[in-house]
Design a protein around this motif. Structure first.
Motif, PDB file in Angstrom:
ATOM      1  N   HIS A  95       0.809  -1.216   0.000  1.00  0.00           N
ATOM      2  CA  HIS A  95       0.000   0.000   0.000  1.00  0.00           C
ATOM      3  C   HIS A  95       0.847   1.273   0.000  1.00  0.00           C
ATOM      4  CE1 HIS A  95      -4.180  -1.546   1.489  1.00  0.00           C
ATOM      5  NE2 HIS A  95      -3.708  -2.239   0.469  1.00  0.00           N
ATOM      6  N   HIS A  96       2.103   1.163   0.403  1.00  0.00           N
ATOM      7  CA  HIS A  96       2.907   2.370   0.589  1.00  0.00           C
ATOM      8  C   HIS A  96       4.098   2.494  -0.350  1.00  0.00           C
ATOM      9  CE1 HIS A  96       0.600   2.122   4.353  1.00  0.00           C
ATOM     10  NE2 HIS A  96       0.739   3.413   4.395  1.00  0.00           N
ATOM     11  N   LEU A  97       4.596   1.391  -0.859  1.00  0.00           N
ATOM     12  CA  LEU A  97       5.703   1.430  -1.812  1.00  0.00           C
ATOM     13  C   LEU A  97       5.205   0.859  -3.131  1.00  0.00           C
ATOM     14  CD1 LEU A  97       8.700   0.181   0.406  1.00  0.00           C
ATOM     15  CD2 LEU A  97       8.150   2.534  -0.256  1.00  0.00           C
ATOM     16  N   TRP A  98       4.909   1.749  -4.066  1.00  0.00           N
ATOM     17  CA  TRP A  98       4.357   1.298  -5.336  1.00  0.00           C
ATOM     18  C   TRP A  98       4.889   2.161  -6.478  1.00  0.00           C
ATOM     19  CZ3 TRP A  98       1.359   5.454  -6.962  1.00  0.00           C
ATOM     20  CH2 TRP A  98       0.832   6.283  -5.966  1.00  0.00           C
ATOM     21  N   ASP A  99       4.674   1.687  -7.689  1.00  0.00           N
ATOM     22  CA  ASP A  99       5.214   2.329  -8.888  1.00  0.00           C
ATOM     23  C   ASP A  99       4.134   3.201  -9.535  1.00  0.00           C
ATOM     24  OD1 ASP A  99       6.306   3.052 -11.285  1.00  0.00           O
ATOM     25  OD2 ASP A  99       6.987   1.048 -11.837  1.00  0.00           O
ATOM     26  N   PRO A 100       4.313   4.526  -9.555  1.00  0.00           N
ATOM     27  CA  PRO A 100       3.306   5.408 -10.160  1.00  0.00           C
ATOM     28  C   PRO A 100       3.012   5.080 -11.624  1.00  0.00           C
ATOM     29  CG  PRO A 100       4.875   6.678  -8.867  1.00  0.00           C
ATOM     30  CD  PRO A 100       5.412   5.279  -8.956  1.00  0.00           C
ATOM     31  N   GLU A 101       4.042   4.653 -12.380  1.00  0.00           N
ATOM     32  CA  GLU A 101       3.823   4.318 -13.784  1.00  0.00           C
ATOM     33  C   GLU A 101       2.935   3.091 -13.929  1.00  0.00           C
ATOM     34  OE1 GLU A 101       7.453   3.956 -15.916  1.00  0.00           O
ATOM     35  OE2 GLU A 101       8.105   6.016 -15.524  1.00  0.00           O
ATOM     36  N   LYS A 102       3.156   2.101 -13.060  1.00  0.00           N
ATOM     37  CA  LYS A 102       2.328   0.909 -13.127  1.00  0.00           C
ATOM     38  C   LYS A 102       0.907   1.216 -12.694  1.00  0.00           C
ATOM     39  CE  LYS A 102       2.106  -3.918 -11.631  1.00  0.00           C
ATOM     40  NZ  LYS A 102       2.775  -4.999 -10.865  1.00  0.00           N
ATOM     41  N   ARG A 103       0.751   2.118 -11.724  1.00  0.00           N
ATOM     42  CA  ARG A 103      -0.589   2.463 -11.251  1.00  0.00           C
ATOM     43  C   ARG A 103      -1.405   3.143 -12.354  1.00  0.00           C
ATOM     44  NH1 ARG A 103      -2.510   3.858  -5.494  1.00  0.00           N
ATOM     45  NH2 ARG A 103      -4.592   4.655  -5.846  1.00  0.00           N
ATOM     46  N   ALA A 104      -0.742   3.857 -13.232  1.00  0.00           N
ATOM     47  CA  ALA A 104      -1.448   4.541 -14.311  1.00  0.00           C
ATOM     48  C   ALA A 104      -2.186   3.557 -15.209  1.00  0.00           C
ATOM     49  CB  ALA A 104      -0.456   5.370 -15.132  1.00  0.00           C
ATOM     50  N   SER A 105      -1.628   2.354 -15.364  1.00  0.00           N
ATOM     51  CA  SER A 105      -2.261   1.336 -16.204  1.00  0.00           C
ATOM     52  C   SER A 105      -2.998   0.276 -15.394  1.00  0.00           C
ATOM     53  CB  SER A 105      -1.212   0.657 -17.091  1.00  0.00           C
ATOM     54  OG  SER A 105      -0.190   0.058 -16.292  1.00  0.00           O
ATOM     55  N   ALA A 106      -2.731   0.235 -14.082  1.00  0.00           N
ATOM     56  CA  ALA A 106      -3.379  -0.751 -13.206  1.00  0.00           C
ATOM     57  C   ALA A 106      -3.849  -0.047 -11.941  1.00  0.00           C
ATOM     58  CB  ALA A 106      -2.412  -1.887 -12.870  1.00  0.00           C
ATOM     59  N   PRO A 107      -5.087   0.487 -11.930  1.00  0.00           N
ATOM     60  CA  PRO A 107      -5.597   1.265 -10.791  1.00  0.00           C
ATOM     61  C   PRO A 107      -5.559   0.530  -9.459  1.00  0.00           C
ATOM     62  CG  PRO A 107      -7.026   1.484 -12.701  1.00  0.00           C
ATOM     63  CD  PRO A 107      -6.053   0.399 -13.021  1.00  0.00           C
ATOM     64  N   ASP A 108      -5.561  -0.790  -9.477  1.00  0.00           N
ATOM     65  CA  ASP A 108      -5.548  -1.558  -8.225  1.00  0.00           C
ATOM     66  C   ASP A 108      -4.158  -1.643  -7.605  1.00  0.00           C
ATOM     67  OD1 ASP A 108      -8.244  -2.012  -8.423  1.00  0.00           O
ATOM     68  OD2 ASP A 108      -8.027  -3.937  -9.447  1.00  0.00           O
ATOM     69  N   HIS A 109      -3.152  -1.187  -8.346  1.00  0.00           N
ATOM     70  CA  HIS A 109      -1.783  -1.229  -7.835  1.00  0.00           C
ATOM     71  C   HIS A 109      -1.595  -0.143  -6.774  1.00  0.00           C
ATOM     72  CE1 HIS A 109       2.571  -1.686  -7.798  1.00  0.00           C
ATOM     73  NE2 HIS A 109       2.712  -0.393  -8.077  1.00  0.00           N
ATOM     74  N   GLY A 110      -0.946  -0.491  -5.671  1.00  0.00           N
ATOM     75  CA  GLY A 110      -0.690   0.481  -4.617  1.00  0.00           C
ATOM     76  C   GLY A 110      -1.825   0.574  -3.618  1.00  0.00           C
ATOM     77  N   MET A 111      -1.936   1.726  -2.966  1.00  0.00           N
ATOM     78  CA  MET A 111      -2.964   1.910  -1.945  1.00  0.00           C
ATOM     79  C   MET A 111      -4.336   2.089  -2.598  1.00  0.00           C
ATOM     80  SD  MET A 111      -3.167   4.755   1.136  1.00  0.00           S
ATOM     81  CE  MET A 111      -1.689   4.135   1.952  1.00  0.00           C
ATOM     82  N   PRO A 112      -5.340   1.302  -2.186  1.00  0.00           N
ATOM     83  CA  PRO A 112      -6.689   1.453  -2.736  1.00  0.00           C
ATOM     84  C   PRO A 112      -7.236   2.852  -2.494  1.00  0.00           C
ATOM     85  CG  PRO A 112      -6.481  -0.613  -1.535  1.00  0.00           C
ATOM     86  CD  PRO A 112      -5.237   0.175  -1.254  1.00  0.00           C
ATOM     87  N   THR A 113      -8.087   3.305  -3.393  1.00  0.00           N
ATOM     88  CA  THR A 113      -8.627   4.663  -3.320  1.00  0.00           C
ATOM     89  C   THR A 113      -9.376   4.919  -2.019  1.00  0.00           C
ATOM     90  OG1 THR A 113      -8.820   4.725  -5.729  1.00  0.00           O
ATOM     91  CG2 THR A 113     -10.079   6.354  -4.491  1.00  0.00           C
ATOM     92  N   ASP A 114     -10.178   3.927  -1.562  1.00  0.00           N
ATOM     93  CA  ASP A 114     -10.964   4.148  -0.343  1.00  0.00           C
ATOM     94  C   ASP A 114     -10.066   4.276   0.884  1.00  0.00           C
ATOM     95  OD1 ASP A 114     -10.273   1.431  -0.613  1.00  0.00           O
ATOM     96  OD2 ASP A 114     -11.891   0.805   0.726  1.00  0.00           O
ATOM     97  N   VAL A 115      -8.950   3.530   0.904  1.00  0.00           N
ATOM     98  CA  VAL A 115      -8.001   3.634   2.014  1.00  0.00           C
ATOM     99  C   VAL A 115      -7.308   4.985   1.968  1.00  0.00           C
ATOM    100  CG1 VAL A 115      -5.936   2.639   3.071  1.00  0.00           C
ATOM    101  CG2 VAL A 115      -7.651   1.138   2.053  1.00  0.00           C
ATOM    102  N   ASP A 116      -6.890   5.396   0.793  1.00  0.00           N
ATOM    103  CA  ASP A 116      -6.248   6.696   0.616  1.00  0.00           C
ATOM    104  C   ASP A 116      -7.182   7.822   1.055  1.00  0.00           C
ATOM    105  OD1 ASP A 116      -5.764   9.236  -1.153  1.00  0.00           O
ATOM    106  OD2 ASP A 116      -3.884   8.126  -1.322  1.00  0.00           O
ATOM    107  N   VAL A 128       1.088  13.320  -2.319  1.00  0.00           N
ATOM    108  CA  VAL A 128       0.555  12.381  -3.302  1.00  0.00           C
ATOM    109  C   VAL A 128       1.680  11.473  -3.774  1.00  0.00           C
ATOM    110  CG1 VAL A 128      -0.562  12.172  -5.556  1.00  0.00           C
ATOM    111  CG2 VAL A 128      -1.180  14.056  -4.031  1.00  0.00           C
ATOM    112  N   GLY A 129       1.370  10.202  -3.943  1.00  0.00           N
ATOM    113  CA  GLY A 129       2.367   9.269  -4.438  1.00  0.00           C
ATOM    114  C   GLY A 129       2.801   8.283  -3.373  1.00  0.00           C
ATOM    115  N   PRO A 130       3.724   7.391  -3.723  1.00  0.00           N
ATOM    116  CA  PRO A 130       4.209   6.400  -2.748  1.00  0.00           C
ATOM    117  C   PRO A 130       4.983   7.062  -1.626  1.00  0.00           C
ATOM    118  CG  PRO A 130       5.546   6.353  -4.739  1.00  0.00           C
ATOM    119  CD  PRO A 130       4.382   7.255  -5.038  1.00  0.00           C
ATOM    120  N   HIS A 131       5.086   6.364  -0.502  1.00  0.00           N
ATOM    121  CA  HIS A 131       5.832   6.878   0.633  1.00  0.00           C
ATOM    122  C   HIS A 131       7.333   6.747   0.391  1.00  0.00           C
ATOM    123  CE1 HIS A 131       2.116   7.248   2.656  1.00  0.00           C
ATOM    124  NE2 HIS A 131       2.588   7.232   3.880  1.00  0.00           N
ATOM    125  N   ALA A 132       8.098   7.516   1.135  1.00  0.00           N
ATOM    126  CA  ALA A 132       9.554   7.359   1.100  1.00  0.00           C
ATOM    127  C   ALA A 132       9.914   6.039   1.766  1.00  0.00           C
ATOM    128  CB  ALA A 132      10.226   8.514   1.835  1.00  0.00           C
TER     129      ALA A 132
END
Length: 382
Positions: A95-116, A128-132
Motif C-alpha cells: 500500500h505504501h511502496l508502489w510504482d506510479p507508472e504501473k498504477r497509471a495502467s493498473a488502478p488496483d496497484h498500490g494503496m486502494p482509493t478508499d483507504v487513501d 501524493v504518491g508512494p511513501h519514502a
C-alpha cells in the motif's frame, strides 16, 4: 443506547489517560487519538513513558501507532491485530511502496482509493504518491518495537517482508529529500527577524522563538515547543572588552533525541537572544511552566505550550512576510543554518557541535562542510 454510552465513556477515559502523558504526545489531537487508539495502545504508551524513553522517540512512536491504527481500520475495517501476521505486513508495504507508472495502467496497484481517501480525510496523508522508503522502514521498525513491548513476537524479520521492501525500493528509486531545502543562515534569519519589529505579543514571541532556536545551536522544534522556565538558569554576565557585559542564560535540555534523562545537556544563550527571551516572558507574564505559548485572538496568552508544528508554521509565516519563498524553509533549517553560519564565520566544527549538541561528527559535518568546501583550497586547485 447503553452500548453507545459505554463506548463514549471508554473514549473519555482514554482521553484522560492520554492527558497524563501529554508532555510526549501531540496533544492537539488528543481527542482523535482517544477514539483511534485502543486501551492496550494507551497502556503500552504509558508503560514506555515509565521506562524513561526519550520524548522525541515516544512522540514518533505515538504518531506512527496512530497512523498504523488508522491505516489498519481503513484497510481491514478492524483494529490492528497483535502480533500482526506476515500477510498484513506485506499489505502495508504494498500500500505504501508502489510504482506510479504501473498504477497509471493498473488502478488496483498500490494503496486502494478508499483507504487513501480515509487516511487523507483524517489528516494522515497529505502528499501524493508512494511513501519514502525510509518512512515505511521507520513505521515498520516502530510497529516491531511496540509489538515487543507487548511481550509478543512479530514477522518483521521474515525473508518475505525484507524481499518485498527491497524489490519495491528498487522498482521506484527516489532521490533523498532534505528536511529544509535551504539553511536559515544569519542573513536569512535577519530578514525573518525584521518582520518581528513591534512590541506586540506575537512579534515578541516569534522573535524570541527564532533567536533562541538559532542561537542555542539550532534546537529542534520539539525542544523549543517543550521549553519550560524551569530549564532556564541565569548565568553571570559575559564581560566584553569593548562594551558592556552581555546577559547570559543556560538552557538545561535534559532528555533529548540523543540523550537520556541522566544526561543534563546544557547550551548557553548570550546577548540579544537573552534580551529577546526576557522581553517575551515579561510581556506575557510567564514566570513558570511553558515558555512559548499560543496567543489568542484578543492577545490572550494560553497556559498550554505551542506544539512543535507551530514552530514550523511560525517560521514559514515569517518567511512569507519577509518576501521569501516559504516552501524553501522549515524549522529544521534553523538547525542546519546554525552549523552553516558557524562554518561561514570560521568557527571550528568541534566548538559549533558543543552548542548544537550533535553526537555524530558525520551528521554535523554534512552541513558544515557544504559551506566550507566551496571556498576551500580543494575547490581552487586551478
Amino acid at each position: 443506547m447503553a452500548k453507545a454510552k459505554q463506548s463514549l465513556t471508554a473514549v473519555e477515559r482514554r482521553a484522560e489517560e492520554l492527558d497524563t502523558i501529554a508532555a510526549v504526545l501531540p496533544m492537539e489531537r488528543r481527542d482523535e487519538l482517544a477514539e483511534l487508539l485502543t486501551d492496550h495502545d494507551v497502556e503500552t504508551l504509558r508503560h514506555l513513558v515509565n521506562q524513561g524513553m526519550g520524548d522525541n522517540t515516544l512522540r514518533a512512536l505515538t504518531s506512527d501507532l496512530a497512523y498504523l491504527e488508522a491505516w489498519g481500520l481503513a484497510a481491514t475495517k478492524k483494529s490492528l491485530p497483535w502480533p500482526a501476521p506476515e500477510a498484513l505486513l506485506l499489505k502495508f508495504v504494498a500500500h505504501h511502496l508502489w510504482d506510479p507508472e504501473k498504477r497509471a495502467s493498473a488502478p488496483d496497484h498500490g494503496m486502494p482509493t478508499d483507504v487513501d481517501d480515509s487516511l487523507r480525510s483524517q489528516g494522515f496523508l497529505k502528499s501524493v504518491g508512494p511513501h519514502a522508503p525510509a518512512t515505511v522502514r521507520r513505521r515498520l521498525a516502530n510497529w516491531s518495537t511496540l509489538t515487543k513491548w507487548r511481550g509478543l513476537d512479530g514477522a518483521f524479520a521474515s525473508p518475505a517482508l525484507k524481499s518485498a521492501i527491497r524489490l519495491a525500493v528498487r522498482a521506484v528509486p527516489r532521490m533523498r529529500g532534505r528536511k529544509s531545502a535551504k539553511a536559515v543562515t544569519g542573513d536569512v534569519l535577519a530578514k525573518l527577524l525584521s518582520t518581528c519589529a513591534t512590541d506586540s505579543l506575537r512579534d515578541l514571541r516569534d522573535r524570541a522563538i527564532l533567536m533562541v532556536a538559532f542561537a542555542s545551536g539550532g534546537r529542534r522544534r520539539s525542544e523549543i515547543a517543550a521549553l519550560r522556565v524551569e530549564q532556564l538558569t541565569v548565568e553571570p554576565p559575559v564581560e566584553m572588552p569593548d562594551g558592556p557585559p552581555l546577559p547570559s542564560l543556560a538552557i538545561h535540555l535534559g532528555r533529548t533525541k540523543t540523550t537520556t534523562g541522566e544526561q543534563d545537556d546544557i547550551v548557553y544563550l548570550t546577548g540579544r537572544p537573552v534580551e529577546a527571551l526576557n522581553a517575551w516572558m515579561a510581556a506575557a507574564k510567564i514566570d513558570k511552566g511553558s515558555v512559548f505559548r499560543g496567543i489568542g485572538r484578543w492577545s490572550t496568552v494560553s497556559k498550554r505550550a505551542i506544539d512543535p508544528q507551530s514552530v514550523n508554521a511560525i517560521l514559514k509565516q515569517r518567511a512569507v512576510m519577509a518576501g521569501l519563498d516559504s516552501g524553501e524553509f522549515s524549522a529544521h533549517g534553523l538547525r542546519s543554518g546554525y552549523l552553516t553560519e558557524a562554518a561561514n564565520r570560521g568557527i571550528p566544527l568541534p566548538e559549533a557541535m558543543e552548542q548544537s549538541r550533535h553526537r555524530s561528527v558525520q551528521q554535523a559535518s554534512s552541513y558544515y562542510n557544504n559551506a566550507t568546501r566551496r571556498s576551500g583550497r580543494a575547490a581552487r586547485m586551478l
